[in-house]
Design a protein around this motif. Structure first.
Motif, mmCIF file in Angstrom:
data_model
loop_
_atom_site.group_PDB
_atom_site.id
_atom_site.type_symbol
_atom_site.label_atom_id
_atom_site.label_comp_id
_atom_site.label_asym_id
_atom_site.label_seq_id
_atom_site.Cartn_x
_atom_site.Cartn_y
_atom_site.Cartn_z
ATOM 1 N N ASP A 156 -1.051 -52.454 -26.677
ATOM 2 C CA ASP A 156 -1.095 -53.576 -25.740
ATOM 3 C C ASP A 156 -0.456 -53.189 -24.408
ATOM 4 O OD1 ASP A 156 -2.351 -55.039 -27.707
ATOM 5 O OD2 ASP A 156 -0.602 -56.287 -28.171
ATOM 6 N N ALA A 159 -2.857 -50.932 -22.528
ATOM 7 C CA ALA A 159 -3.949 -51.714 -21.944
ATOM 8 C C ALA A 159 -3.477 -52.455 -20.703
ATOM 9 C CB ALA A 159 -4.505 -52.694 -22.980
ATOM 10 N N MET A 160 -2.255 -52.960 -20.721
ATOM 11 C CA MET A 160 -1.709 -53.658 -19.545
ATOM 12 C C MET A 160 -1.614 -52.696 -18.356
ATOM 13 S SD MET A 160 1.393 -55.889 -21.171
ATOM 14 C CE MET A 160 1.841 -56.704 -19.663
ATOM 15 N N VAL A 162 -3.388 -50.001 -17.808
ATOM 16 C CA VAL A 162 -4.738 -49.664 -17.342
ATOM 17 C C VAL A 162 -5.264 -50.766 -16.439
ATOM 18 C CG1 VAL A 162 -7.139 -49.387 -18.095
ATOM 19 C CG2 VAL A 162 -5.314 -48.144 -19.251
ATOM 20 N N ARG A 163 -5.000 -52.018 -16.820
ATOM 21 C CA ARG A 163 -5.474 -53.164 -16.024
ATOM 22 C C ARG A 163 -4.640 -53.356 -14.769
ATOM 23 N NH1 ARG A 163 -5.455 -55.737 -21.183
ATOM 24 N NH2 ARG A 163 -3.617 -56.842 -20.522
ATOM 25 N N HIS A 165 -1.532 -54.680 -14.662
ATOM 26 C CA HIS A 165 -0.704 -55.908 -14.724
ATOM 27 C C HIS A 165 0.702 -55.558 -15.057
ATOM 28 C CE1 HIS A 165 -4.761 -57.728 -15.525
ATOM 29 N NE2 HIS A 165 -4.334 -58.401 -14.485
#
Length: 165
Positions: A156, A159-160, A162-163, A165
């Motif tokens: 998780d 993924a954060m 990569v985005r 955020h």
């Protein structure tokens, strides 16, 4: 295993949740809150090799139980200081995950909270009572960690990042 009321000591018919037949006290087994940091450097994260049970010898993230009345964010910063000897800045909140922790012969429910973090001061000196080793591991392909909540939080966190955020 026999359970007893925390208030009056009377024997209970079952494990919590249960109401004491003697005094009416409602007993619950609530998850204990923990706070951990995922310190990142590019595409790597800092991991510690656990020095103690449970799961000694497995990769771990800096963190631990919140003290009574302690805010989880404060606990995460405190745990990083205690375990690593550094000051951290908490960045994005990754999430909360329900897990378990074996302690004094009991399997306890825990609510593990994770933050992305950055070292802002101090020299990395892991506490030898907490860790036998440390290393920067690949965030996108982490090894199996000491606790399942960490295995959930690391993807998780990746993924954060990569985005953005």
């Amino acid at each position: 295993m026999t359970y007893h009321c925390h208030r009056c000591g009377a024997p209970l018919a079952s494990a919590p949740p249960v109401e004491c037949p003697a005094c009416g006290y409602a007993m619950f087994l609530n998850a204990r809150p923990t706070a951990s940091v995922i310190i990142v450097d590019g595409d790597r994260f800092l991991a510690l090799m656990r020095a103690r049970e449970p799961n000694a010898g497995r990769w771990d993230l800096p963190g631990g139980f919140c003290d009574g009345w302690e805010l989880p964010r404060d606990a995460a910063v405190r745990e990083a200081r205690e375990e690593l000897g550094v000051a951290v800045r908490l960045d994005q909140f990754v999430g909360m995950y329900l897990g378990e922790y074996q302690f004094q012969g009991e399997l306890l429910p825990v609510l593990d909270m994770f933050w992305l973090a950055t070292i802002v001061d101090g020299q990395l000196r892991p506490d030898p009572s907490e860790a036998t080793d440390h290393g920067w591991l690949p965030l996108r392909d982490p090894p199996s960690m000491a606790f399942s909540t960490m295995d959930s939080a690391l993807p998780d966190a990746a993924a954060m990042l990569v985005r953005g955020h």
